[in-house]
Design an enzyme around this catalytic site. Structure first.
Site, PDB file in Angstrom:
ATOM      1  N   GLU A  60       0.923  -0.989   0.295  1.00 15.27           N
ATOM      2  CA  GLU A  60       0.078  -0.155  -0.207  1.00 15.27           C
ATOM      3  C   GLU A  60       0.845   0.955   0.183  1.00 15.27           C
ATOM      4  O   GLU A  60       1.814   1.942   0.743  1.00 15.27           O
ATOM      5  CB  GLU A  60      -0.504   0.250   1.173  1.00 15.27           C
ATOM      6  CG  GLU A  60      -1.720   1.284   1.380  1.00 15.27           C
ATOM      7  CD  GLU A  60      -2.499   1.212   1.522  1.00 15.27           C
ATOM      8  OE1 GLU A  60      -3.722   0.486   2.210  1.00 15.27           O
ATOM      9  OE2 GLU A  60      -3.015   2.621   0.571  1.00 15.27           O
ATOM     10  N   GLY A  61       1.067   2.131  -0.792  1.00 16.00           N
ATOM     11  CA  GLY A  61       1.571   3.237  -0.802  1.00 16.00           C
ATOM     12  C   GLY A  61       0.384   4.865  -1.216  1.00 16.00           C
ATOM     13  O   GLY A  61      -0.290   3.829  -1.426  1.00 16.00           O
ATOM     14  N   PHE A  63       1.005   5.525  -4.312  1.00 10.75           N
ATOM     15  CA  PHE A  63       1.130   5.853  -5.768  1.00 10.75           C
ATOM     16  C   PHE A  63       0.402   4.336  -6.224  1.00 10.75           C
ATOM     17  O   PHE A  63      -0.419   4.129  -7.510  1.00 10.75           O
ATOM     18  CB  PHE A  63       2.176   6.334  -6.663  1.00 10.75           C
ATOM     19  CG  PHE A  63       2.620   6.865  -6.101  1.00 10.75           C
ATOM     20  CD1 PHE A  63       1.502   8.425  -6.344  1.00 10.75           C
ATOM     21  CD2 PHE A  63       3.181   7.059  -5.243  1.00 10.75           C
ATOM     22  CE1 PHE A  63       2.188   9.561  -7.035  1.00 10.75           C
ATOM     23  CE2 PHE A  63       3.070   8.918  -4.763  1.00 10.75           C
ATOM     24  CZ  PHE A  63       3.496   9.884  -5.091  1.00 10.75           C
ATOM     25  N   SER A  65      -2.104  -0.176  -4.759  1.00 11.59           N
ATOM     26  CA  SER A  65      -2.306  -0.512  -3.425  1.00 11.59           C
ATOM     27  C   SER A  65      -1.716  -1.888  -4.457  1.00 11.59           C
ATOM     28  O   SER A  65      -2.094  -2.472  -5.762  1.00 11.59           O
ATOM     29  CB  SER A  65      -3.841  -0.846  -3.394  1.00 11.59           C
ATOM     30  OG  SER A  65      -4.557   0.784  -2.816  1.00 11.59           O
ATOM     31  N   VAL A  66      -1.051  -2.960  -3.815  1.00 10.67           N
ATOM     32  CA  VAL A  66      -1.255  -4.296  -4.224  1.00 10.67           C
ATOM     33  C   VAL A  66      -1.985  -5.671  -3.614  1.00 10.67           C
ATOM     34  O   VAL A  66      -2.407  -5.461  -2.559  1.00 10.67           O
ATOM     35  CB  VAL A  66       0.276  -4.789  -4.260  1.00 10.67           C
ATOM     36  CG1 VAL A  66       1.245  -5.872  -4.594  1.00 10.67           C
ATOM     37  CG2 VAL A  66       1.742  -3.205  -4.950  1.00 10.67           C
ATOM     38  N   LYS A  84      -1.247  -4.826  -9.133  1.00  8.30           N
ATOM     39  CA  LYS A  84      -0.761  -3.996  -8.674  1.00  8.30           C
ATOM     40  C   LYS A  84      -1.697  -2.722  -8.994  1.00  8.30           C
ATOM     41  O   LYS A  84      -1.769  -2.993 -10.362  1.00  8.30           O
ATOM     42  CB  LYS A  84       0.450  -3.185  -9.154  1.00  8.30           C
ATOM     43  CG  LYS A  84       1.245  -1.625  -8.849  1.00  8.30           C
ATOM     44  CD  LYS A  84       2.608  -1.960  -8.679  1.00  8.30           C
ATOM     45  CE  LYS A  84       2.745  -0.301  -8.940  1.00  8.30           C
ATOM     46  NZ  LYS A  84       4.616  -0.304  -8.695  1.00  8.30           N
ATOM     47  N   ASP A 171      13.978   4.758  -7.719  1.00  6.02           N
ATOM     48  CA  ASP A 171      13.842   4.406  -6.006  1.00  6.02           C
ATOM     49  C   ASP A 171      14.257   2.706  -5.463  1.00  6.02           C
ATOM     50  O   ASP A 171      14.010   2.188  -5.031  1.00  6.02           O
ATOM     51  CB  ASP A 171      12.065   4.407  -6.567  1.00  6.02           C
ATOM     52  CG  ASP A 171      11.258   4.753  -4.927  1.00  6.02           C
ATOM     53  OD1 ASP A 171      12.419   5.002  -3.964  1.00  6.02           O
ATOM     54  OD2 ASP A 171      10.385   4.428  -4.895  1.00  6.02           O
TER      55      ASP A 171
HETATM   56  P1  ADP Z   1       4.664   1.474  -4.589  1.00  2.46           P
HETATM   57  O1  ADP Z   1       4.978   2.620  -6.449  1.00  2.46           O
HETATM   58  O2  ADP Z   1       2.816   1.739  -4.816  1.00  2.46           O
HETATM   59  O3  ADP Z   1       5.458   1.438  -4.276  1.00  2.46           O
HETATM   60  P2  ADP Z   1       5.159  -1.076  -5.454  1.00  2.46           P
HETATM   61  O4  ADP Z   1       5.728  -2.484  -7.397  1.00  2.46           O
HETATM   62  O5  ADP Z   1       6.858  -0.950  -4.892  1.00  2.46           O
HETATM   63  O6  ADP Z   1       4.179  -0.137  -5.335  1.00  2.46           O
HETATM   64  O7  ADP Z   1       4.873  -2.532  -4.513  1.00  2.46           O
HETATM   65  C1  ADP Z   1       4.741  -1.964  -3.857  1.00  2.46           C
HETATM   66  C2  ADP Z   1       4.501  -3.381  -2.195  1.00  2.46           C
HETATM   67  O8  ADP Z   1       3.813  -4.586  -3.024  1.00  2.46           O
HETATM   68  C3  ADP Z   1       5.949  -3.959  -2.430  1.00  2.46           C
HETATM   69  O9  ADP Z   1       6.517  -3.441  -1.916  1.00  2.46           O
HETATM   70  C4  ADP Z   1       5.677  -5.463  -1.817  1.00  2.46           C
HETATM   71  O10 ADP Z   1       5.733  -5.515  -0.743  1.00  2.46           O
HETATM   72  C5  ADP Z   1       4.347  -5.306  -2.628  1.00  2.46           C
HETATM   73  N1  ADP Z   1       4.084  -6.110  -3.530  1.00  2.46           N
HETATM   74  C6  ADP Z   1       4.920  -5.946  -4.883  1.00  2.46           C
HETATM   75  N2  ADP Z   1       5.076  -6.390  -6.450  1.00  2.46           N
HETATM   76  C7  ADP Z   1       5.191  -7.664  -5.456  1.00  2.46           C
HETATM   77  C8  ADP Z   1       5.093  -8.873  -5.982  1.00  2.46           C
HETATM   78  N3  ADP Z   1       5.092  -9.146  -7.664  1.00  2.46           N
HETATM   79  N4  ADP Z   1       5.304  -9.719  -5.330  1.00  2.46           N
HETATM   80  C9  ADP Z   1       4.718  -9.635  -4.057  1.00  2.46           C
HETATM   81  N5  ADP Z   1       4.523  -8.972  -3.649  1.00  2.46           N
HETATM   82  C10 ADP Z   1       4.479  -7.644  -4.188  1.00  2.46           C
HETATM   83 MG    MG Z   2       7.808   1.093  -3.993  1.00  2.00          MG
END
Ligand code: ADP
Ligand code: MG
Ligand code: ZN
Length: 494
Positions: A60-61, A63, A65-66, A84, A171
């Site tokens: 959850e950020g 930008f 939600s995953v 995502k 990043d």
């Molecule tokens: P943001 O741009 O919001 O930071 P991210 O792509 O970094 O989004 O994803 C946020 C979080 O979701 C990651 O830190 C991780 O914990 C989880 N995540 C993202 N992609 C995956 C993936 N393919 N498998 C497992 N967890 C994931």
């Molecule tokens: Mg991230």
């Protein structure tokens, strides 16, 4: 507008299931608000329900939600995916560029790939293989030296790979480098901030470069710091040895939350729910997934959400807003991660803004050295007090508790932060014992410092750290060079 998957990705192995109804009985254990977020996601991207059973939220950020989703693949087995959901206010070209990084460079060399992409109106969901991982903060103090060496090696491999494509990630930090300790799996994620080098092979990153040159801040990448220090002439940065005071922290957070509220937001469900048409115009532009920017997009209002890396991981040339930023900025961030891994301290630099971050860098790398390096990339940095450059081995070993904390070995701020309780924990470390059952080397599972290899870290490792944390981007080690560093001698053909 019709629901349409993005054209660039192909779906392989995904089969439409019959879970149309199932999703409404989302797993009982997840908290109510997560359940609501999941319902909301099904609502805005309905085609997801034909393929996935979404069971949890895993990230959850600001930008995105995953979510965790399960799909039945053609063989009949169930497979886990990370979904995502990007914040719908993201610029279409930004979204498409993130996707293109994943499709072109991803899927190999420890870089996350993409399985599919769903889109309905302005909602985009990127589907990726799910990589189970642990939070860095939970394991950083429990890793063995060999695990640390492997970790940084695999991060460097990912960086070499994306840099070859002319992608600057921008990043690099532990939450964007997923690590499955048990299975020795690694995945670099999150190209949401990526930029291209002038010769990038990622077409849409070129597009982004072009867009930002028109000086329209369509991506809202102006960050808190540029607002805070708007009065500073941008090429003259003054650092004072100041601890981030509570007041600073609070004002920064206030600003951040004010800004965040300006995005149609609350929690993620609400945050992605358009409040009014004015804030969230329907996406009717003509350039989506094409190689051109349409007039509608060029005339978009500046977006409110700031998007920039985390201050504590930013390279000196980023902190001083040097216009020529290359792939070397990712190498600096890798150096900060290695500093955490070797010292067992995370986050290493806890900076609320760029000036504090720069000051913290000076306390480690020396104020004179920092001023000199800044001069080389055309910035004047000043510091009201001379801060000596620290010996990296002494710093890391003292923080880890391998080395007794001598009166003169560390500056006061580091001495103070090394709490006796930490030292005790390092020595017994139940977490290390717990999570290492799967490994065969029994010495690793005792969790004692000597047995985890922390009493005999080779000089080569600190030499690599020193080269990653080179204040001058021109001479900073590249990913390719770092992989050939003597510390990885036995790993180079992996
Ligand atoms: P943001 O741009 O919001 O930071 P991210 O792509 O970094 O989004 O994803 C946020 C979080 O979701 C990651 O830190 C991780 O914990 C989880 N995540 C993202 N992609 C995956 C993936 N393919 N498998 C497992 N967890 C994931
Ligand atoms: Mg991230
Ligand atoms: Zn457009």
């Amino acid at each position: 507008m019709e629901a349409a998957p993005c054209q660039t990705s192909s779906v392989k192995g995904l089969e439409h299931g019959t879970r149309e109804k199932e999703h409404s009985t989302v797993t009982r254990k997840v908290p109510r608000d997560v359940q609501m977020d999941i319902e909301y996601l099904y609502e805005v991207v309905p085609q997801l329900s034909r393929v996935f059973r979404i069971t949890d939220k895993i990230g959850e950020g600001t930008f995105s939600s995953v979510y965790l989703g399960e799909a039945q693949i053609t063989s009949g087995e169930r497979e886990k995916f990370a979904l995502k959901h990007l914040i719908p206010t993201s610029h279409p070209v930004r979204i498409a560029a993130e996707l293109q990084c994943l499709t072109v460079a991803g899927g190999k060399e420890n870089v996350m790939g993409v399985t599919y992409c769903f889109r309905k109106d302005h909602h985009v969901v990127i589907v990726m293989p799910y990589v189970e991982h642990q939070a860095f903060v939970d394991i950083v103090g429990t890793l063995s030296y060999e695990e640390v060496r492997q970790y940084i090696y695999h991060l460097l491999k990912a960086l070499k790979h994306i840099h070859k494509f002319g992608i600057i990630h921008r990043d690099i930090k532990p939450t964007n480098f997923l690590y499955n300790r048990r299975e020795n799996k690694y995945a670099l994620v999150d190209f949401g901030l990526a930029q291209g080098t002038p010769d990038t092979q990622i077409q849409l990153l070129k597009e982004l470069l072009g867009l930002s040159k028109t000086s329209r801040s369509v991506f809202g990448e102006r960050n808190l710091n540029s607002i805070n220090h708007a009065k500073n002439p941008s090429d003259k940065i003054e650092g004072h040895l100041v601890k981030p005071s509570k007041a600073d922290d609070i004002s920064a957070r206030k600003l951040a939350s004010t800004k965040r509220r300006a995005v149609p937001s609350r929690g993620p469900a609400a945050s992605q729910k358009p409040k009014s048409a004015a804030l969230n115009p329907p996406l009717t532009c003509n350039c989506y997934m094409s190689d051109r920017i349409c007039n509608i997009c060029l005339s978009r209002k500046q977006q409110v959400a700031p998007r920039a890396g985390t201050p504590g991981f930013r390279a000196p040339e980023v902190l001083t807003k040097c216009p020529n930023q290359g792939t070397a900025i990712d190498m600096w961030s890798a150096g900060v991660i290695l500093l955490s891994l070797l010292s067992g301290r995370y986050p290493f630099f806890k900076a609320s803004d760029d000036l504090v971050a720069l000051t913290q860098i000076m306390t480690i790398r020396g104020s004179r050295e920092t001023m000199q390096a800044a001069g080389k990339f055309g910035k004047a940095v000043m510091c009201s007090r001379e801060l000596p450059r620290l010996d990296l081995r002494i710093l890391c070993e003292t923080l880890r508790g391998v080395r007794p904390c001598g009166e003169d070995s560390l500056p006061a701020e580091f001495r103070a932060s090394r709490h006796p309780a930490d030292a005790k924990q390092d020595l017994t470390d139940p977490a290390a014992t717990q999570s290492s059952q799967s490994r065969t080397d029994t010495s690793k599972s005792t969790g004692r410092l000597q047995d985890r290899g922390w009493d005999s870290v080779p000089d080569d490792m600190y030499d690599l750290l020193d080269k990653l944390l080179d204040l001058n981007p021109e001479t900073r080690i590249t990913a390719d060079e770092a992989l050939q560093h003597p510390v990885f001698k036995d790993l180079s053909d992996e």
